[in-house]
Design a protein around this motif. Structure first.
Motif, PDB file in Angstrom:
ATOM      1  N   ARG A   1       0.818  -1.216   0.000  1.00  0.00           N
ATOM      2  CA  ARG A   1       0.000   0.000   0.000  1.00  0.00           C
ATOM      3  C   ARG A   1       0.853   1.268   0.000  1.00  0.00           C
ATOM      4  O   ARG A   1       0.328   2.368   0.112  1.00  0.00           O
ATOM      5  CB  ARG A   1      -0.923   0.006   1.226  1.00  0.00           C
ATOM      6  N   HIS A   2       2.171   1.092  -0.132  1.00  0.00           N
ATOM      7  CA  HIS A   2       3.081   2.237  -0.019  1.00  0.00           C
ATOM      8  C   HIS A   2       3.794   2.529  -1.335  1.00  0.00           C
ATOM      9  O   HIS A   2       3.878   1.681  -2.229  1.00  0.00           O
ATOM     10  CB  HIS A   2       4.120   1.962   1.070  1.00  0.00           C
ATOM     11  N   ASP A   3       4.326   3.756  -1.431  1.00  0.00           N
ATOM     12  CA  ASP A   3       5.132   4.168  -2.575  1.00  0.00           C
ATOM     13  C   ASP A   3       6.569   3.697  -2.340  1.00  0.00           C
ATOM     14  O   ASP A   3       7.217   4.118  -1.366  1.00  0.00           O
ATOM     15  CB  ASP A   3       5.110   5.690  -2.738  1.00  0.00           C
ATOM     16  N   LEU A   4       7.054   2.840  -3.223  1.00  0.00           N
ATOM     17  CA  LEU A   4       8.408   2.318  -3.116  1.00  0.00           C
ATOM     18  C   LEU A   4       9.320   3.090  -4.071  1.00  0.00           C
ATOM     19  O   LEU A   4       9.036   3.210  -5.262  1.00  0.00           O
ATOM     20  CB  LEU A   4       8.436   0.825  -3.454  1.00  0.00           C
ATOM     21  N   LEU A   5      10.407   3.584  -3.540  1.00  0.00           N
ATOM     22  CA  LEU A   5      11.392   4.333  -4.330  1.00  0.00           C
ATOM     23  C   LEU A   5      12.401   3.324  -4.883  1.00  0.00           C
ATOM     24  O   LEU A   5      13.225   2.792  -4.138  1.00  0.00           O
ATOM     25  CB  LEU A   5      12.074   5.385  -3.463  1.00  0.00           C
ATOM     26  N   ILE A   6      12.321   3.079  -6.181  1.00  0.00           N
ATOM     27  CA  ILE A   6      13.051   1.976  -6.796  1.00  0.00           C
ATOM     28  C   ILE A   6      14.305   2.475  -7.512  1.00  0.00           C
ATOM     29  O   ILE A   6      14.277   3.484  -8.218  1.00  0.00           O
ATOM     30  CB  ILE A   6      12.152   1.222  -7.806  1.00  0.00           C
ATOM     31  N   HIS A   7      15.393   1.748  -7.316  1.00  0.00           N
ATOM     32  CA  HIS A   7      16.644   2.038  -8.031  1.00  0.00           C
ATOM     33  C   HIS A   7      16.633   1.291  -9.362  1.00  0.00           C
ATOM     34  O   HIS A   7      16.390   0.091  -9.413  1.00  0.00           O
ATOM     35  CB  HIS A   7      17.851   1.597  -7.202  1.00  0.00           C
TER      36      HIS A   7
ATOM     37  N   GLY B   1       8.454   8.468  -0.269  1.00  0.00           N
ATOM     38  CA  GLY B   1       8.181   7.045  -0.200  1.00  0.00           C
ATOM     39  C   GLY B   1       9.197   6.298   0.638  1.00  0.00           C
ATOM     40  O   GLY B   1      10.000   6.888   1.366  1.00  0.00           O
ATOM     41  N   VAL B   2       9.143   4.957   0.502  1.00  0.00           N
ATOM     42  CA  VAL B   2      10.038   4.051   1.232  1.00  0.00           C
ATOM     43  C   VAL B   2      11.208   3.689   0.325  1.00  0.00           C
ATOM     44  O   VAL B   2      11.019   3.323  -0.844  1.00  0.00           O
ATOM     45  CB  VAL B   2       9.298   2.771   1.663  1.00  0.00           C
ATOM     46  N   ALA B   3      12.418   3.768   0.853  1.00  0.00           N
ATOM     47  CA  ALA B   3      13.621   3.445   0.081  1.00  0.00           C
ATOM     48  C   ALA B   3      14.322   2.239   0.693  1.00  0.00           C
ATOM     49  O   ALA B   3      14.216   1.984   1.899  1.00  0.00           O
ATOM     50  CB  ALA B   3      14.569   4.632   0.036  1.00  0.00           C
TER      51      ALA B   3
ATOM     52  N   ARG C   1       3.518   0.131  -4.871  1.00  0.00           N
ATOM     53  CA  ARG C   1       3.454   1.136  -5.926  1.00  0.00           C
ATOM     54  C   ARG C   1       4.857   1.664  -6.216  1.00  0.00           C
ATOM     55  O   ARG C   1       5.656   1.859  -5.293  1.00  0.00           O
ATOM     56  CB  ARG C   1       2.547   2.296  -5.511  1.00  0.00           C
ATOM     57  N   SER C   2       5.128   1.887  -7.476  1.00  0.00           N
ATOM     58  CA  SER C   2       6.431   2.427  -7.871  1.00  0.00           C
ATOM     59  C   SER C   2       6.204   3.614  -8.789  1.00  0.00           C
ATOM     60  O   SER C   2       6.255   3.510 -10.011  1.00  0.00           O
ATOM     61  CB  SER C   2       7.255   1.351  -8.581  1.00  0.00           C
ATOM     62  N   ARG C   3       5.970   4.764  -8.194  1.00  0.00           N
ATOM     63  CA  ARG C   3       5.671   5.975  -8.970  1.00  0.00           C
ATOM     64  C   ARG C   3       6.918   6.785  -9.272  1.00  0.00           C
ATOM     65  O   ARG C   3       6.911   7.642 -10.143  1.00  0.00           O
ATOM     66  CB  ARG C   3       4.663   6.828  -8.212  1.00  0.00           C
ATOM     67  N   LEU C   4       8.016   6.503  -8.543  1.00  0.00           N
ATOM     68  CA  LEU C   4       9.260   7.230  -8.771  1.00  0.00           C
ATOM     69  C   LEU C   4      10.413   6.237  -8.827  1.00  0.00           C
ATOM     70  O   LEU C   4      10.658   5.508  -7.855  1.00  0.00           O
ATOM     71  CB  LEU C   4       9.493   8.256  -7.662  1.00  0.00           C
TER      72      LEU C   4
ATOM     73  N   ARG D   1      18.085   8.595  -1.694  1.00  0.00           N
ATOM     74  CA  ARG D   1      18.167   9.099  -0.314  1.00  0.00           C
ATOM     75  C   ARG D   1      17.459  10.444  -0.198  1.00  0.00           C
ATOM     76  O   ARG D   1      16.690  10.678   0.748  1.00  0.00           O
ATOM     77  CB  ARG D   1      19.631   9.230   0.096  1.00  0.00           C
ATOM     78  N   GLU D   2      17.701  11.336  -1.149  1.00  0.00           N
ATOM     79  CA  GLU D   2      17.063  12.657  -1.118  1.00  0.00           C
ATOM     80  C   GLU D   2      15.544  12.531  -1.253  1.00  0.00           C
ATOM     81  O   GLU D   2      14.791  13.267  -0.600  1.00  0.00           O
ATOM     82  CB  GLU D   2      17.621  13.524  -2.255  1.00  0.00           C
ATOM     83  N   ALA D   3      15.098  11.599  -2.098  1.00  0.00           N
ATOM     84  CA  ALA D   3      13.654  11.400  -2.267  1.00  0.00           C
ATOM     85  C   ALA D   3      13.023  10.900  -0.976  1.00  0.00           C
ATOM     86  O   ALA D   3      11.924  11.321  -0.590  1.00  0.00           O
ATOM     87  CB  ALA D   3      13.391  10.428  -3.408  1.00  0.00           C
ATOM     88  N   ALA D   4      13.718   9.967  -0.291  1.00  0.00           N
ATOM     89  CA  ALA D   4      13.204   9.467   0.984  1.00  0.00           C
ATOM     90  C   ALA D   4      13.144  10.595   2.023  1.00  0.00           C
ATOM     91  O   ALA D   4      12.163  10.731   2.762  1.00  0.00           O
ATOM     92  CB  ALA D   4      14.071   8.321   1.486  1.00  0.00           C
ATOM     93  N   LEU D   5      14.194  11.419   2.086  1.00  0.00           N
ATOM     94  CA  LEU D   5      14.214  12.534   3.022  1.00  0.00           C
ATOM     95  C   LEU D   5      13.094  13.528   2.738  1.00  0.00           C
ATOM     96  O   LEU D   5      12.579  14.184   3.650  1.00  0.00           O
ATOM     97  CB  LEU D   5      15.568  13.253   2.961  1.00  0.00           C
TER      98      LEU D   5
END
Length: 303
Positions: free
Chosen positions: A194-200, A244-246, A224-227, A236-240
């Motif tokens: 149910r969360h936004d996952l920050l994918i590499h 989302g979750v990184a 979800r992978s929107r970014l 790291r900057e996106a998580a800060l």
């Protein structure tokens, strides 16, 4: 007719010729030098053109020296001996590494793990200069002219390169307090769906997340992978920023975790680890500055 003196490129071709003769094939010689079979073959063709003579008799299964090839082989052996004597004098004569060291490393890990070691290395060896490229893009270090590359997750390294494991780096799931307060922190692996996952991402590849349950089984994480980003530092900057979750190496975010700017997600679950490795050319006489720096890396990054 007299031939012109060998250029630097033709010196390389002489050494390639020597490697082909000693290995008995273009494939094996190319592998030892970090070249493709085609590149090794073209190097021999250029050397033959320069010499104005065929140096090797080629069949589908064997290679044999021509009479001219035997004469060139003698010169190639002399050349290699002279180069090795020079290398030995440089690396051991004064005892100190010197010259330029070119390093390639991932951006975030390079800044936090490698750059401090570079600083100590420069202080210890004042005759060394370092040029460092920080990028998460995977490039051919040989083509780029790098002496050493630091990489993460190398499954099939170039056979012409030595791959030395420096450490296993734990991964951590994390997000900003603002994001977790806004979305409700997950307490089970399935809650991540149910969360936004920050994918590499890396050149069309996406990192798959796996988390270990309490019973020891590893579960693939979906969400979800929107970014999607191709930089660990950008993740790291996106998580800060609360996007989302990184999933990041612990060394990249431990300062943010200690400062409370990021919080661990599912702290009781193992998020796995990645291998950090050093890649450098497979040479009989490794350049002194590369050898010293790799040894310093291994000592500093040891678990």
């Amino acid at each position: 007719m007299n031939r012109p003196a060998l250029s630097g490129t033709q010196v390389d071709e002489m050494l390639t010729f020597l490697a082909v003769v000693e290995a008995g094939s273009f494939v094996a010689a190319g592998r030892s030098l970090g070249l493709s079979r085609s590149a090794a073959g073209k190097a021999i063709a250029r050397l033959e053109s320069h010499c104005g003579a065929r140096l090797l008799n080629r069949t589908t299964r064997t290679l044999s020296l021509t009479e001219d090839g035997r004469r060139v082989l003698a010169h190639a052996l002399t050349l290699r001996g002279a180069l090795e004597a020079v290398g030995s004098d440089i690396t051991t004569g004064g005892g100190d590494p010197r010259g330029e060291l070119r390093i390639s490393a991932p951006d975030a890990l390079g800044r936090r793990l490698i750059l401090p070691i570079v600083g100590r290395f420069l202080k210890q060896w004042p005759q060394v200069q370092v040029e460092m490229s920080l990028s998460d893009r995977i490039t051919d270090m040989v083509s780029d002219g790098a002496d050493l590359a630091i990489r993460i997750r190398v499954s099939t390294p170039n056979p012409g390169l030595i791959c030395r494991t420096l450490r296993k780096e734990p991964l951590v799931l994390c997000a900003s307090p603002e994001y977790l307060d806004r979305t409700e922190a997950p307490t089970r692996v399935e809650h991540l769906s149910r969360h936004d996952l920050l994918i590499h991402t890396s050149q069309t590849r996406r990192l798959t997340w796996k988390v270990q349950e309490s019973d020891g089984t590893w579960v693939r994480v979906t969400g979800r992978s929107r970014l999607r980003l191709d930089s660990g530092e950008a993740l790291r900057e996106a998580a800060l920023s609360g996007l989302g979750v990184a999933l990041l190496p612990t060394s990249v975010v431990h300062g943010d975790l200690d400062a409370g700017q990021l919080r661990r997600v599912l702290p009781d679950h193992d998020a796995g680890s990645v291998e950090i490795v050093a890649l450098y050319p497979h040479k009989r006489l490794l350049d002194g500055k590369v050898r010293h720096f790799v040894d310093m890396l291994a000592a500093d990054l040891a678990d």
